[in-house]
Design an enzyme around this catalytic site. Sequence first.
Site, PDB file in Angstrom:
ATOM      1  N   ASN A  14       0.871  -1.183   0.000  1.00 42.79           N
ATOM      2  CA  ASN A  14       0.000   0.000   0.000  1.00 42.79           C
ATOM      3  C   ASN A  14       0.904   1.228   0.000  1.00 42.79           C
ATOM      4  O   ASN A  14       2.114   1.100   0.254  1.00 42.79           O
ATOM      5  CB  ASN A  14      -0.985  -0.048   1.195  1.00 42.79           C
ATOM      6  CG  ASN A  14      -0.290   0.126   2.522  1.00 42.79           C
ATOM      7  OD1 ASN A  14       0.499   1.055   2.720  1.00 42.79           O
ATOM      8  ND2 ASN A  14      -0.551  -0.769   3.461  1.00 42.79           N
ATOM      9  N   ARG A  82       0.194 -11.668   2.514  1.00 47.08           N
ATOM     10  CA  ARG A  82      -0.625 -11.787   3.727  1.00 47.08           C
ATOM     11  C   ARG A  82      -1.431 -13.095   3.778  1.00 47.08           C
ATOM     12  O   ARG A  82      -2.086 -13.369   4.776  1.00 47.08           O
ATOM     13  CB  ARG A  82      -1.569 -10.576   3.878  1.00 47.08           C
ATOM     14  CG  ARG A  82      -0.810  -9.271   4.142  1.00 47.08           C
ATOM     15  CD  ARG A  82      -1.701  -8.204   4.764  1.00 47.08           C
ATOM     16  NE  ARG A  82      -2.113  -8.544   6.120  1.00 47.08           N
ATOM     17  CZ  ARG A  82      -2.949  -7.814   6.868  1.00 47.08           C
ATOM     18  NH1 ARG A  82      -3.469  -6.704   6.367  1.00 47.08           N
ATOM     19  NH2 ARG A  82      -3.273  -8.180   8.094  1.00 47.08           N
ATOM     20  N   ARG A 129      -8.855  -3.710  -2.115  1.00 43.38           N
ATOM     21  CA  ARG A 129      -8.559  -4.996  -1.498  1.00 43.38           C
ATOM     22  C   ARG A 129      -9.725  -5.967  -1.665  1.00 43.38           C
ATOM     23  O   ARG A 129      -9.537  -7.087  -2.121  1.00 43.38           O
ATOM     24  CB  ARG A 129      -8.259  -4.808  -0.011  1.00 43.38           C
ATOM     25  CG  ARG A 129      -7.000  -3.998   0.263  1.00 43.38           C
ATOM     26  CD  ARG A 129      -5.774  -4.697  -0.278  1.00 43.38           C
ATOM     27  NE  ARG A 129      -4.552  -3.966  -0.014  1.00 43.38           N
ATOM     28  CZ  ARG A 129      -3.838  -4.065   1.103  1.00 43.38           C
ATOM     29  NH1 ARG A 129      -4.241  -4.861   2.060  1.00 43.38           N
ATOM     30  NH2 ARG A 129      -2.731  -3.376   1.248  1.00 43.38           N
ATOM     31  N   HIS A 158      -8.616   0.474   2.662  1.00 39.09           N
ATOM     32  CA  HIS A 158      -9.596  -0.320   3.419  1.00 39.09           C
ATOM     33  C   HIS A 158     -10.673   0.631   3.934  1.00 39.09           C
ATOM     34  O   HIS A 158     -10.366   1.766   4.328  1.00 39.09           O
ATOM     35  CB  HIS A 158      -8.954  -0.978   4.656  1.00 39.09           C
ATOM     36  CG  HIS A 158      -8.201  -2.236   4.392  1.00 39.09           C
ATOM     37  ND1 HIS A 158      -6.986  -2.503   4.991  1.00 39.09           N
ATOM     38  CD2 HIS A 158      -8.493  -3.327   3.630  1.00 39.09           C
ATOM     39  CE1 HIS A 158      -6.567  -3.706   4.600  1.00 39.09           C
ATOM     40  NE2 HIS A 158      -7.450  -4.221   3.775  1.00 39.09           N
ATOM     41  N   ASP A 160     -12.042   0.748   6.766  1.00 40.13           N
ATOM     42  CA  ASP A 160     -11.819   1.238   8.135  1.00 40.13           C
ATOM     43  C   ASP A 160     -10.761   2.335   8.224  1.00 40.13           C
ATOM     44  O   ASP A 160     -10.488   2.847   9.303  1.00 40.13           O
ATOM     45  CB  ASP A 160     -11.526   0.079   9.104  1.00 40.13           C
ATOM     46  CG  ASP A 160     -10.173  -0.575   8.885  1.00 40.13           C
ATOM     47  OD1 ASP A 160      -9.447  -0.178   7.955  1.00 40.13           O
ATOM     48  OD2 ASP A 160      -9.836  -1.499   9.664  1.00 40.13           O
ATOM     49  N   ALA A 246       2.999   0.921   8.218  1.00 42.36           N
ATOM     50  CA  ALA A 246       2.453  -0.201   7.439  1.00 42.36           C
ATOM     51  C   ALA A 246       1.086   0.152   6.855  1.00 42.36           C
ATOM     52  O   ALA A 246       0.436  -0.663   6.206  1.00 42.36           O
ATOM     53  CB  ALA A 246       2.334  -1.437   8.308  1.00 42.36           C
ATOM     54  N   CYS A 252      -7.220  -0.944  12.909  1.00 43.48           N
ATOM     55  CA  CYS A 252      -6.637  -2.083  12.181  1.00 43.48           C
ATOM     56  C   CYS A 252      -6.065  -3.135  13.114  1.00 43.48           C
ATOM     57  O   CYS A 252      -5.930  -4.299  12.741  1.00 43.48           O
ATOM     58  CB  CYS A 252      -5.491  -1.627  11.289  1.00 43.48           C
ATOM     59  SG  CYS A 252      -5.894  -0.376  10.097  1.00 43.48           S
TER      60      CYS A 252
HETATM   61  N1  ARG Z   1       0.137  -3.462   5.872  1.00 44.03           N
HETATM   62  C1  ARG Z   1      -1.213  -3.893   6.025  1.00 44.03           C
HETATM   63  C2  ARG Z   1      -1.814  -4.100   4.644  1.00 44.03           C
HETATM   64  O1  ARG Z   1      -1.521  -3.336   3.758  1.00 44.03           O
HETATM   65  C3  ARG Z   1      -1.981  -2.916   6.825  1.00 44.03           C
HETATM   66  C4  ARG Z   1      -3.384  -3.357   7.146  1.00 44.03           C
HETATM   67  C5  ARG Z   1      -4.231  -2.301   7.774  1.00 44.03           C
HETATM   68  N2  ARG Z   1      -5.447  -2.848   8.209  1.00 44.03           N
HETATM   69  C6  ARG Z   1      -6.657  -2.263   8.148  1.00 44.03           C
HETATM   70  N3  ARG Z   1      -7.669  -2.857   8.696  1.00 44.03           N
HETATM   71  N4  ARG Z   1      -6.855  -1.129   7.499  1.00 44.03           N
HETATM   72  O2  ARG Z   1      -2.568  -5.019   4.410  1.00 44.03           O
END
Ligand code: ARG
Length: 269
Positions: A14, A82, A129, A158, A160, A246, A252
């Site tokens: 990201n 992931r 995503r 995302h 959230d 991150a 998150c």
């Molecule tokens: N580095 C993670 C990703 O890019 C961060 C996730 C953040 N999570 C969230 N619920 N927004 O997947």
Amino acid sequence: MCEPAHYRIDYEINPWMRRANAVQTERANEQWRGLYETLAALGVEVDLVEQGADTPDMTFTANAGIVVGERFIPANFRFPERQLEEARFIRWFEAHGYRIETVHEPHYWEGEGDVLPGEGVGFAGYRFRTEFRALDHVDELLGRETVRLELTDPRFYHLDTCLAPLGGGHALFYPPAFTEAARAALAENFSALIAVSEHDAARFACNAVLAGQTVVLNTGCAETVRVLREHGFVVVETPMDEFMKAGGSAKCLVLMLDAFTEFEGQGRP
Ligand code: ARG
């Protein structure tokens, strides 16, 4: 929650992540502990899952899936980096007596990062995503149609990161992160929308955790804090900079085990 024992920036999936911007492990641990203790002090009961050495983003438990009563619906992560987390989260939920119900592969979707509970309704973000068609099956499992919100800004990949439903018709949101249609859907579903400035959105103001009437969020969001207090919320600010590296913040790092309890008994596998 998941203690960040192996939290690192090993890859870039990201716009926030840069391998050169390494995590300061000590600080990350302190910040995570600060959030954990804040929630515990607010009466939140926190269960822990152990981070695997090969899953550096696993501390962001919001993406594990969603919990609907006794059922756990695991995510299908978009990025291979992931995907190793999936089996680990499933194992935890199995060991804790949850029934596992999966969304049809190969449709990507990333759990509570993109599917958030409102009052009697679920909100689902898609594009970066989560895939739109994954949501058909999420809806089936929830037994209700989610309100689908198309996201527009890769920094807010995302749901959230740009929307926080806070109960009583309230929600924090960052308007430019949504299409016009999505903004209209939000206006229909919330009577007291609070638009966050770009400055605060980029400090992850919307990535807030609600515990009762208390909103827990990152430091450096002064304007949002002021407006939330005007709306009657208690606000706790806790530093999350190491997790911003991150692309994440307070919300998150939390998966709500009672998020969709009121939807239980409605969905079918
Ligand atoms: N580095 C993670 C990703 O890019 C961060 C996730 C953040 N999570 C969230 N619920 N927004 O997947």
